[in-house]
Design a protein around this motif. Structure first.
Motif, PDB file in Angstrom:
ATOM      1  N   PRO A 157     134.654 -16.233  28.392  1.00 44.23           N
ATOM      2  CA  PRO A 157     134.903 -17.467  26.821  1.00 44.23           C
ATOM      3  C   PRO A 157     134.561 -16.073  25.428  1.00 44.23           C
ATOM      4  CG  PRO A 157     133.673 -18.682  27.352  1.00 44.23           C
ATOM      5  CD  PRO A 157     133.439 -17.216  28.664  1.00 44.23           C
ATOM      6  N   ASP A 158     135.778 -16.219  24.495  1.00 41.75           N
ATOM      7  CA  ASP A 158     135.096 -15.499  23.208  1.00 41.75           C
ATOM      8  C   ASP A 158     134.405 -16.237  22.713  1.00 41.75           C
ATOM      9  OD1 ASP A 158     137.372 -13.585  23.516  1.00 41.75           O
ATOM     10  OD2 ASP A 158     138.847 -15.060  23.543  1.00 41.75           O
ATOM     11  N   VAL A 159     134.370 -17.851  22.706  1.00 44.36           N
ATOM     12  CA  VAL A 159     133.428 -18.546  22.206  1.00 44.36           C
ATOM     13  C   VAL A 159     132.861 -19.737  22.823  1.00 44.36           C
ATOM     14  CG1 VAL A 159     135.417 -19.484  20.421  1.00 44.36           C
ATOM     15  CG2 VAL A 159     133.286 -19.716  20.277  1.00 44.36           C
ATOM     16  N   MET A 160     131.751 -20.346  22.742  1.00 44.62           N
ATOM     17  CA  MET A 160     131.529 -21.351  23.725  1.00 44.62           C
ATOM     18  C   MET A 160     130.587 -22.257  22.970  1.00 44.62           C
ATOM     19  SD  MET A 160     129.348 -21.634  27.584  1.00 44.62           S
ATOM     20  CE  MET A 160     130.236 -20.851  28.432  1.00 44.62           C
ATOM     21  N   THR A 161     130.949 -23.645  22.995  1.00 37.44           N
ATOM     22  CA  THR A 161     130.331 -24.443  21.562  1.00 37.44           C
ATOM     23  C   THR A 161     130.349 -26.262  23.118  1.00 37.44           C
ATOM     24  OG1 THR A 161     132.132 -24.027  20.488  1.00 37.44           O
ATOM     25  CG2 THR A 161     131.199 -25.864  19.778  1.00 37.44           C
ATOM     26  N   ARG A 162     128.707 -26.231  22.802  1.00 37.37           N
ATOM     27  CA  ARG A 162     128.330 -27.345  23.619  1.00 37.37           C
ATOM     28  C   ARG A 162     127.260 -28.003  22.652  1.00 37.37           C
ATOM     29  NH1 ARG A 162     125.402 -25.294  28.984  1.00 37.37           N
ATOM     30  NH2 ARG A 162     126.294 -26.957  29.769  1.00 37.37           N
ATOM     31  N   VAL A 163     128.017 -29.454  22.720  1.00 39.63           N
ATOM     32  CA  VAL A 163     127.032 -30.299  21.942  1.00 39.63           C
ATOM     33  C   VAL A 163     127.153 -31.790  22.361  1.00 39.63           C
ATOM     34  CG1 VAL A 163     127.890 -31.990  20.025  1.00 39.63           C
ATOM     35  CG2 VAL A 163     129.055 -29.635  19.791  1.00 39.63           C
ATOM     36  N   PHE A 164     125.554 -31.877  22.385  1.00 45.17           N
ATOM     37  CA  PHE A 164     124.933 -32.475  22.922  1.00 45.17           C
ATOM     38  C   PHE A 164     124.011 -33.988  22.944  1.00 45.17           C
ATOM     39  CE2 PHE A 164     122.131 -35.036  26.280  1.00 45.17           C
ATOM     40  CZ  PHE A 164     123.114 -35.127  27.829  1.00 45.17           C
ATOM     41  N   MET A 165     124.792 -34.677  21.766  1.00 43.46           N
ATOM     42  CA  MET A 165     123.521 -35.713  21.474  1.00 43.46           C
ATOM     43  C   MET A 165     122.529 -36.978  22.351  1.00 43.46           C
ATOM     44  SD  MET A 165     124.925 -39.319  19.888  1.00 43.46           S
ATOM     45  CE  MET A 165     125.905 -40.924  20.806  1.00 43.46           C
TER      46      MET A 165
ATOM     47  N   ASP B 253     122.308 -36.373   5.461  1.00 41.78           N
ATOM     48  CA  ASP B 253     124.181 -35.552   5.558  1.00 41.78           C
ATOM     49  C   ASP B 253     124.774 -35.110   7.164  1.00 41.78           C
ATOM     50  OD1 ASP B 253     126.039 -33.945   5.273  1.00 41.78           O
ATOM     51  OD2 ASP B 253     124.881 -32.101   3.484  1.00 41.78           O
ATOM     52  N   PRO B 254     126.120 -35.094   7.937  1.00 39.50           N
ATOM     53  CA  PRO B 254     126.172 -34.966   9.097  1.00 39.50           C
ATOM     54  C   PRO B 254     126.490 -33.183   8.775  1.00 39.50           C
ATOM     55  CG  PRO B 254     127.528 -36.382   7.988  1.00 39.50           C
ATOM     56  CD  PRO B 254     126.691 -36.118   7.153  1.00 39.50           C
ATOM     57  N   ALA B 255     126.550 -32.908   7.967  1.00 37.53           N
ATOM     58  CA  ALA B 255     127.075 -31.120   7.849  1.00 37.53           C
ATOM     59  C   ALA B 255     126.044 -30.269   8.736  1.00 37.53           C
ATOM     60  CB  ALA B 255     127.331 -30.841   6.509  1.00 37.53           C
ATOM     61  N   ILE B 256     124.538 -31.139   8.547  1.00 43.55           N
ATOM     62  CA  ILE B 256     123.747 -30.239   8.944  1.00 43.55           C
ATOM     63  C   ILE B 256     123.325 -30.233  10.514  1.00 43.55           C
ATOM     64  CG2 ILE B 256     121.998 -31.481   7.381  1.00 43.55           C
ATOM     65  CD1 ILE B 256     120.354 -33.065   9.705  1.00 43.55           C
ATOM     66  N   TRP B 257     124.378 -30.861  11.075  1.00 42.85           N
ATOM     67  CA  TRP B 257     124.389 -30.814  12.557  1.00 42.85           C
ATOM     68  C   TRP B 257     124.941 -29.307  13.090  1.00 42.85           C
ATOM     69  CZ3 TRP B 257     119.998 -33.455  14.828  1.00 42.85           C
ATOM     70  CH2 TRP B 257     119.785 -34.583  13.897  1.00 42.85           C
ATOM     71  N   ARG B 258     126.026 -28.684  12.165  1.00 38.71           N
ATOM     72  CA  ARG B 258     126.955 -27.914  12.928  1.00 38.71           C
ATOM     73  C   ARG B 258     125.562 -26.637  12.768  1.00 38.71           C
ATOM     74  NH1 ARG B 258     129.804 -25.643   7.928  1.00 38.71           N
ATOM     75  NH2 ARG B 258     127.830 -25.333   7.090  1.00 38.71           N
ATOM     76  N   ASP B 259     124.643 -26.597  12.028  1.00 34.40           N
ATOM     77  CA  ASP B 259     124.140 -25.310  12.218  1.00 34.40           C
ATOM     78  C   ASP B 259     122.744 -25.456  13.218  1.00 34.40           C
ATOM     79  OD1 ASP B 259     125.327 -24.247  10.339  1.00 34.40           O
ATOM     80  OD2 ASP B 259     123.617 -25.177   8.184  1.00 34.40           O
ATOM     81  N   VAL B 260     122.325 -27.236  13.377  1.00 32.39           N
ATOM     82  CA  VAL B 260     121.140 -27.655  14.330  1.00 32.39           C
ATOM     83  C   VAL B 260     121.366 -26.923  15.749  1.00 32.39           C
ATOM     84  CG1 VAL B 260     120.274 -29.018  15.446  1.00 32.39           C
ATOM     85  CG2 VAL B 260     119.558 -29.319  12.830  1.00 32.39           C
ATOM     86  N   VAL B 261     123.089 -27.325  15.747  1.00 31.86           N
ATOM     87  CA  VAL B 261     123.656 -27.506  17.274  1.00 31.86           C
ATOM     88  C   VAL B 261     123.673 -25.112  17.309  1.00 31.86           C
ATOM     89  CG1 VAL B 261     125.754 -27.486  18.665  1.00 31.86           C
ATOM     90  CG2 VAL B 261     123.989 -29.659  17.200  1.00 31.86           C
ATOM     91  N   GLY B 262     124.485 -24.595  15.891  1.00 28.22           N
ATOM     92  CA  GLY B 262     124.366 -23.758  16.162  1.00 28.22           C
ATOM     93  C   GLY B 262     125.406 -23.261  16.266  1.00 28.22           C
ATOM     94  N   VAL B 263     127.058 -23.667  15.683  1.00 23.37           N
ATOM     95  CA  VAL B 263     128.633 -24.054  16.406  1.00 23.37           C
ATOM     96  C   VAL B 263     129.120 -22.304  15.242  1.00 23.37           C
ATOM     97  CG1 VAL B 263     130.202 -25.328  16.443  1.00 23.37           C
ATOM     98  CG2 VAL B 263     128.548 -25.790  16.722  1.00 23.37           C
ATOM     99  N   ASP B 264     129.722 -21.800  15.604  1.00 26.16           N
ATOM    100  CA  ASP B 264     130.312 -21.144  14.340  1.00 26.16           C
ATOM    101  C   ASP B 264     131.891 -21.683  14.394  1.00 26.16           C
ATOM    102  OD1 ASP B 264     132.668 -18.716  13.876  1.00 26.16           O
ATOM    103  OD2 ASP B 264     131.244 -17.061  14.905  1.00 26.16           O
ATOM    104  N   THR B 265     132.306 -22.186  13.325  1.00 27.47           N
ATOM    105  CA  THR B 265     133.179 -23.149  13.464  1.00 27.47           C
ATOM    106  C   THR B 265     134.558 -22.385  13.063  1.00 27.47           C
ATOM    107  OG1 THR B 265     132.829 -23.548  10.819  1.00 27.47           O
ATOM    108  CG2 THR B 265     132.104 -25.112  12.673  1.00 27.47           C
TER     109      THR B 265
END
Length: 316
Positions: free
Chosen positions: A255-263, A284-296
């Protein structure tokens, strides 16, 4: 009468008494009550081997004063995998698990291959531009691929690393290994929430990690009943690299991009709230984008072939 020494995962020890002719299953309920767990999550091990619960203590050569280890089973709940393509595409999704857990449910159903104590599966699907998947093995049309797993190892592979207080820092991500049998959630890597704030917090965090409306709704409604059993919860999202080590996934074509989010989340007793409040990370819930490493930007680009997975685990 046998005296049984029972050692809990945290190292606490309890003493129980059983008749030599008693079945091992007769000890499960009192141990679960002692640990304040449900019977179904408690596993008893003798010499690091699971009992057959229909055996008697004398039948397994148990001796007075022998020690039993308790293993609290963890469940990886409803990880689901979406494949999103702008054009019709045939794809294979190969998913493996580390030796600490094994598949307990799959949909669409596919054979589980087990080699050297490690489970793996593979789905072959036609991906349609509307997001639906046609599973070639079963002929089913589905919105996503579903799997669930339970842990099967009594002790962690290695001690969890001592991460820095800021989970988004490079030092906190370096070397983290997700161990399903010993999930790491504590004040320095999680956020404390009152349950009435959890749904809104999750919706905002998941939106920031590029989950679409159906994925966010499914995520929250799946976990909300478990969350509502508590007054307070602590939660965190795993860095993708840490999660990938426990559940490596390969998709063909790539895939061009893979996003895997696990809580990970756990209930916090009221008497412990002050400890978690004083030490928890930024809310701030916005911190998790960088923690997980998501290219939004890429994860929301409908012109790309994208894979999105979400899942979670309630830590017992």
């Amino acid at each position: 009468m046998f005296r049984v020494r029972v050692r809990a995962p945290g190292g606490d020890e309890g003493i129980f008494h059983v008749q030599p002719s008693a079945r091992v299953r007769d000890l499960v309920h009192p141990v679960a009550r002692w640990l304040r767990k449900c019977d179904g999550s408690v596993r008893l091990l003798y010499n690091l081997t699971r009992f057959n619960y229909d055996d008697t203590f004398e039948g397994v050569d148990f001796q007075d004063g022998d020690e039993i280890d308790v293993f609290i089973e963890q469940v990886g709940g409803k990880p689901v995998i979406y494949l999103l393509s702008p054009t019709p595409t045939s794809a294979t999704v190969a998913l493996a698990l580390s030796r600490q857990w094994e598949f307990s449910a799959l949909y669409p159903a596919v054979p589980i291959e087990r080699k050297q104590g490690q489970d793996s599966v593979a789905w072959t699907v036609d991906v349609r531009p509307d997001g639906t998947l046609h599973d070639l093995r079963t002929g089913s049309d589905v919105a996503y691929l579903y799997w669930e797993a339970t842990t099967c190892q009594a002790r962690p592979l290695s001690p969890p690393p001592d991460h820095a207080a800021n989970p988004g820092s490079s030092s906190s991500l370096a070397g983290e290994v997700f161990q399903p049998a010993a999930p790491d959630i504590r004040p320095s890597n999680s956020v404390l929430l009152a349950v009435e704030d959890a749904a809104k917090y999750l919706d905002t965090a998941l939106l920031g990690m590029a989950l679409h409306t159906e994925a966010r709704t499914s995520f929250i409604t799946y976990w909300l009943p478990a969350i509502l059993r508590h007054k307070f919860i602590a939660l965190r999202f795993l860095p993708q690299a840490a999660y990938e080590g426990a559940a490596p996934m390969d998709v063909t074509p790539v895939p061009d991009v893979m996003t895997r989010v696990f809580m990970l989340f756990r209930g916090i007793p009221k008497e412990d709230v002050d400890i978690w409040t004083s030490s928890s990370i930024e809310r701030d819930p916005a911190i998790w984008r960088d923690v997980v490493g998501v290219d939004t930007a890429r994860a929301t680009d409908e012109g790309l072939f994208r894979v999105l997975e979400w899942g979670g685990m309630e830590v017992n």
